[in-house]
Design an enzyme around this catalytic site. Structure first.
Site, PDB file in Angstrom:
ATOM      1  CE  LYS A  32      -1.534  -4.412   3.377  1.00  0.00           C
ATOM      2  NZ  LYS A  32      -1.826  -5.747   2.872  1.00  0.00           N
TER       3      LYS A  32
ATOM      4  CB  SER B 299      -0.858  -0.012   1.270  1.00  0.00           C
ATOM      5  OG  SER B 299      -1.462   1.247   1.472  1.00  0.00           O
TER       6      SER B 299
ATOM      7  CE1 TYR C 238      -3.907  -2.656   5.626  1.00  0.00           C
ATOM      8  CE2 TYR C 238      -3.453  -0.322   5.267  1.00  0.00           C
ATOM      9  CZ  TYR C 238      -3.709  -1.586   4.757  1.00  0.00           C
ATOM     10  OH  TYR C 238      -3.759  -1.792   3.409  1.00  0.00           O
TER      11      TYR C 238
HETATM   12  P1  NAD Z   1     -10.968  -6.886   1.243  1.00  0.00           P
HETATM   13  O1  NAD Z   1     -11.165  -6.893   2.705  1.00  0.00           O
HETATM   14  O2  NAD Z   1     -12.133  -6.622   0.369  1.00  0.00           O
HETATM   15  O3  NAD Z   1     -10.294  -8.273   0.789  1.00  0.00           O
HETATM   16  C1  NAD Z   1      -9.416  -8.993   1.625  1.00  0.00           C
HETATM   17  C2  NAD Z   1      -9.925 -10.428   1.697  1.00  0.00           C
HETATM   18  O4  NAD Z   1      -9.045 -11.191   2.526  1.00  0.00           O
HETATM   19  C3  NAD Z   1     -11.325 -10.531   2.302  1.00  0.00           C
HETATM   20  O5  NAD Z   1     -12.156 -11.231   1.399  1.00  0.00           O
HETATM   21  C4  NAD Z   1     -11.121 -11.302   3.607  1.00  0.00           C
HETATM   22  O6  NAD Z   1     -12.217 -12.127   3.903  1.00  0.00           O
HETATM   23  C5  NAD Z   1      -9.843 -12.073   3.311  1.00  0.00           C
HETATM   24  N1  NAD Z   1      -9.033 -12.431   4.485  1.00  0.00           N
HETATM   25  C6  NAD Z   1      -8.593 -11.609   5.470  1.00  0.00           C
HETATM   26  N2  NAD Z   1      -7.858 -12.305   6.350  1.00  0.00           N
HETATM   27  C7  NAD Z   1      -7.815 -13.585   5.917  1.00  0.00           C
HETATM   28  C8  NAD Z   1      -7.208 -14.784   6.399  1.00  0.00           C
HETATM   29  N3  NAD Z   1      -6.508 -14.816   7.529  1.00  0.00           N
HETATM   30  N4  NAD Z   1      -7.380 -15.916   5.694  1.00  0.00           N
HETATM   31  C9  NAD Z   1      -8.109 -15.918   4.556  1.00  0.00           C
HETATM   32  N5  NAD Z   1      -8.703 -14.830   4.054  1.00  0.00           N
HETATM   33  C10 NAD Z   1      -8.557 -13.673   4.730  1.00  0.00           C
HETATM   34  O7  NAD Z   1      -9.801  -5.855   0.921  1.00  0.00           O
HETATM   35  P2  NAD Z   1      -9.310  -5.256  -0.468  1.00  0.00           P
HETATM   36  O8  NAD Z   1      -9.685  -3.837  -0.518  1.00  0.00           O
HETATM   37  O9  NAD Z   1      -9.693  -6.157  -1.587  1.00  0.00           O
HETATM   38  O10 NAD Z   1      -7.743  -5.316  -0.237  1.00  0.00           O
HETATM   39  C11 NAD Z   1      -6.965  -6.413  -0.657  1.00  0.00           C
HETATM   40  C12 NAD Z   1      -5.548  -6.231  -0.158  1.00  0.00           C
HETATM   41  O11 NAD Z   1      -5.042  -4.989  -0.657  1.00  0.00           O
HETATM   42  C13 NAD Z   1      -5.420  -6.144   1.367  1.00  0.00           C
HETATM   43  O12 NAD Z   1      -4.228  -6.812   1.747  1.00  0.00           O
HETATM   44  C14 NAD Z   1      -5.313  -4.663   1.633  1.00  0.00           C
HETATM   45  O13 NAD Z   1      -4.596  -4.378   2.804  1.00  0.00           O
HETATM   46  C15 NAD Z   1      -4.553  -4.182   0.407  1.00  0.00           C
HETATM   47  N6  NAD Z   1      -4.814  -2.761   0.097  1.00  0.00           N
HETATM   48  C16 NAD Z   1      -6.100  -2.323  -0.051  1.00  0.00           C
HETATM   49  C17 NAD Z   1      -6.344  -0.988  -0.310  1.00  0.00           C
HETATM   50  C18 NAD Z   1      -7.757  -0.461  -0.438  1.00  0.00           C
HETATM   51  O14 NAD Z   1      -7.952   0.733  -0.340  1.00  0.00           O
HETATM   52  N7  NAD Z   1      -8.751  -1.301  -0.698  1.00  0.00           N
HETATM   53  C19 NAD Z   1      -5.275  -0.079  -0.439  1.00  0.00           C
HETATM   54  C20 NAD Z   1      -3.973  -0.576  -0.310  1.00  0.00           C
HETATM   55  C21 NAD Z   1      -3.754  -1.927  -0.042  1.00  0.00           C
HETATM   56  C1  UD1 Z   2      -6.951   5.595   3.831  1.00  0.00           C
HETATM   57  C2  UD1 Z   2      -6.108   5.051   4.945  1.00  0.00           C
HETATM   58  C3  UD1 Z   2      -4.841   4.459   4.347  1.00  0.00           C
HETATM   59  C4  UD1 Z   2      -5.186   3.378   3.331  1.00  0.00           C
HETATM   60  C5  UD1 Z   2      -6.100   3.979   2.267  1.00  0.00           C
HETATM   61  C6  UD1 Z   2      -6.570   2.887   1.350  1.00  0.00           C
HETATM   62  C7  UD1 Z   2      -6.638   6.408   6.934  1.00  0.00           C
HETATM   63  C8  UD1 Z   2      -6.127   7.445   7.890  1.00  0.00           C
HETATM   64  N1  UD1 Z   2      -5.806   6.106   5.904  1.00  0.00           N
HETATM   65  O1  UD1 Z   2      -6.201   6.570   3.204  1.00  0.00           O
HETATM   66  O2  UD1 Z   2      -4.001   3.904   5.339  1.00  0.00           O
HETATM   67  O3  UD1 Z   2      -4.021   2.867   2.724  1.00  0.00           O
HETATM   68  O4  UD1 Z   2      -7.253   4.573   2.892  1.00  0.00           O
HETATM   69  O5  UD1 Z   2      -7.278   3.382   0.283  1.00  0.00           O
HETATM   70  O6  UD1 Z   2      -7.709   5.863   7.106  1.00  0.00           O
HETATM   71  N2  UD1 Z   2     -12.177  12.044   3.330  1.00  0.00           N
HETATM   72  C9  UD1 Z   2     -13.158  12.917   3.706  1.00  0.00           C
HETATM   73  N3  UD1 Z   2     -14.318  12.428   4.245  1.00  0.00           N
HETATM   74  C10 UD1 Z   2     -14.531  11.086   4.430  1.00  0.00           C
HETATM   75  C11 UD1 Z   2     -13.504  10.187   4.041  1.00  0.00           C
HETATM   76  C12 UD1 Z   2     -12.340  10.700   3.509  1.00  0.00           C
HETATM   77  O7  UD1 Z   2     -13.005  14.140   3.564  1.00  0.00           O
HETATM   78  O8  UD1 Z   2     -15.592  10.701   4.950  1.00  0.00           O
HETATM   79  C13 UD1 Z   2     -10.946  12.580   2.710  1.00  0.00           C
HETATM   80  C14 UD1 Z   2      -9.657  12.229   3.457  1.00  0.00           C
HETATM   81  O9  UD1 Z   2      -9.350  13.212   4.408  1.00  0.00           O
HETATM   82  C15 UD1 Z   2      -8.654  12.173   2.306  1.00  0.00           C
HETATM   83  C16 UD1 Z   2      -9.485  11.660   1.113  1.00  0.00           C
HETATM   84  O10 UD1 Z   2     -10.832  11.957   1.444  1.00  0.00           O
HETATM   85  O11 UD1 Z   2      -8.189  13.451   1.988  1.00  0.00           O
HETATM   86  C17 UD1 Z   2      -9.332  10.167   0.880  1.00  0.00           C
HETATM   87  O12 UD1 Z   2      -9.590   9.476   2.097  1.00  0.00           O
HETATM   88  P1  UD1 Z   2      -9.640   7.861   2.163  1.00  0.00           P
HETATM   89  O13 UD1 Z   2     -10.510   7.347   1.085  1.00  0.00           O
HETATM   90  O14 UD1 Z   2      -9.964   7.479   3.554  1.00  0.00           O
HETATM   91  O15 UD1 Z   2      -8.158   7.412   1.789  1.00  0.00           O
HETATM   92  P2  UD1 Z   2      -6.750   7.818   2.452  1.00  0.00           P
HETATM   93  O16 UD1 Z   2      -6.890   8.904   3.432  1.00  0.00           O
HETATM   94  O17 UD1 Z   2      -5.805   8.048   1.341  1.00  0.00           O
END
Ligand code: NAD
Ligand code: UD1
Length: 347
Positions: free
Chosen positions: A152, A124, A148
């Site tokens: 990572k 991330s 969290y």
């Molecule tokens: P998500 O929660 O939708 O998907 C993660 C999946 O992993 C879920 O289906 C959950 O049931 C499964 N899971 C969790 N722990 C498990 C375990 N111990 N064994 C088996 N399954 C397990 O999340 P996502 O948004 O699809 O994210 C996927 C990956 O990307 C995650 O590792 C997350 O940290 C990373 N990531 C997500 C974002 C974001 O904004 N969505 C941003 C940066 C990184």
């Molecule tokens: C958040 C997480 C980050 C994670 C990322 C995944 C926090 C502090 N950080 O980041 O660790 O990797 O999501 O996508 O939770 N905002 C509003 N109102 C809201 C929600 C968000 O104004 O209700 C603003 C935030 O201040 C930010 C932007 O929207 O400026 C995006 O926010 P968000 O979607 O939560 O993502 P990140 O802050 O980048």
């Protein structure tokens, strides 16, 4: 190729499964469904017209993992499974460290045992910590501000160590920026539990009237309109990035980090604007204080992914908002439509 997708029922995993199947790969999905629904798996099959093996299994259960590896021929693993809510990670850090880190350790142990050394890991942009030097590139120092983020960062370090000890490993660390959007079919998308923390799912729920108004966290950042700026990336572009990373991992060795972002930052007010355009509705909002721990500006330098993976994001802000909106109106209660309907009818 045959690929094990951990966390394949989740938001990014489900979209990546679709791209993997459409590209002719075989997949095996492992998910404990702790943050996802089995319906997502049915819809992957419906979109692609292809079948695959699903194991409702926990990464923390080594025996289950051993069974999966012994029952299937696996060429590579894409590892999405993990917990991802920042606020929750502050409240229950041990659970986050155990699930995300121990889960990855067990996965790597079993991979080594079965001679599978190709891995694509979901990292991330959070690993850049409070870094304000945009665009963010892979060589910048890393840091984390919450449990969290530390999971990572620690996993990235663990995977580097694993490669030092055995150079057969080939690993891509994909540092996602802000994934948004949904598949163009409107059948799979992001289905957060409870009130969303992230901006885009919050906006879509305000737009359909499930939440009264958006709270904008601060308008005193050093940005053009004062609101926070992020690099939003369409989840289908992100999914495509995994296929390119997989190709790279299959014909090289080593550990490489890649930013997956568009390189363009949009402010919160610009996102509201784009959603109003996509939905034809106005989005009520109020400005409140900054959210603790937020940074002002984050966007990617993704030139390394372009050069080494031949990957560039194709979709823009209007595609992201249109597709998020389509998913939301087609599935107002996510994958749980019928259950929620039942709950409402008995109260
Ligand atoms: P998500 O929660 O939708 O998907 C993660 C999946 O992993 C879920 O289906 C959950 O049931 C499964 N899971 C969790 N722990 C498990 C375990 N111990 N064994 C088996 N399954 C397990 O999340 P996502 O948004 O699809 O994210 C996927 C990956 O990307 C995650 O590792 C997350 O940290 C990373 N990531 C997500 C974002 C974001 O904004 N969505 C941003 C940066 C990184
Ligand atoms: C958040 C997480 C980050 C994670 C990322 C995944 C926090 C502090 N950080 O980041 O660790 O990797 O999501 O996508 O939770 N905002 C509003 N109102 C809201 C929600 C968000 O104004 O209700 C603003 C935030 O201040 C930010 C932007 O929207 O400026 C995006 O926010 P968000 O979607 O939560 O993502 P990140 O802050 O980048």
């Amino acid at each position: 190729m045959s690929i094990l997708v951990t966390g394949g029922a989740g938001y990014i995993g489900s979209h990546t499964c679709v791209e993997l199947l459409n590209a002719g790969n075989e997949i095996i999905v492992l998910d404990n469904l702790s943050n996802s629904k089995p319906e997502a798996l049915d819809r992957i099959k419906e979109i692609t017209g292809k079948d695959f093996e699903f194991y409702q299994a926990d990464l923390l259960n080594k025996n289950e993992l051993m069974t999966i590896f012994s029952e299937n021929k696996i060429d590579a693993v894409i590892h999405f499974a993990g917990l991802k809510a920042v606020g929750e990670s502050v409240s229950i850090p041990l659970h986050y460290y155990h699930n995300n880190i121990t889960g990855t350790l067990i996965l790597c142990e079993v991979m080594e045992k079965f001679g599978v050394y190709n891995l694509v890991f979901s990292s991330s942009a959070t690993v850049y910590g409070l870094q304000q030097c945009v665009p963010l590139h892979e060589e910048l120092p890393t840091g984390a501000t919450n449990p969290y983020g530390r999971t990572k960062l620690m996993i990235e370090e663990i995977l580097r160590d694993v490669h030092v000890a055995n150079n057969k490993w080939s690993i891509a660390l994909l540092r996602y920026f802000n994934p948004v959007g949904a598949h163009s079919s409107g059948r799979i998308g992001e289905d957060p539990n409870g009130i969303p923390n992230n901006l885009v799912p919050y906006i879509t729920q305000v737009t359909v009237g499930k939440l009264p108004k958006l709270k904008v966290f601060g308008n005193d950042y050093p940005t053009e309109d004062g609101t926070g700026v992020r690099d939003y990336i369409h989840v289908v572009d992100l999914a495509a990035g995994h296929l390119m990373a997989l190709e790279k991992v299959m014909d090289s060795q080593g550990v490489n980090a890649y930013n997956l972002g568009t390189g363009i930052g949009y402010s919160v007010l610009e996102m509201i604007d784009a959603f109003e355009r996509a939905s034809g509705n106005s989005i009520p909002y109020e400005i409140i204080d900054r959210r603790p721990g937020d940074i002002g500006v984050s966007y990617a330098d993704s030139s390394k992914a372009k050069q080494e993976l031949n990957w560039v994001a194709q979709k823009g802000i209007d595609d992201m908002c249109r597709d998020s909106w389509r998913w939301q109106i087609n599935n107002p209660n996510g994958y749980e439509k019928d259950q929620v309907k039942r709950k409402i009818s008995v109260t």
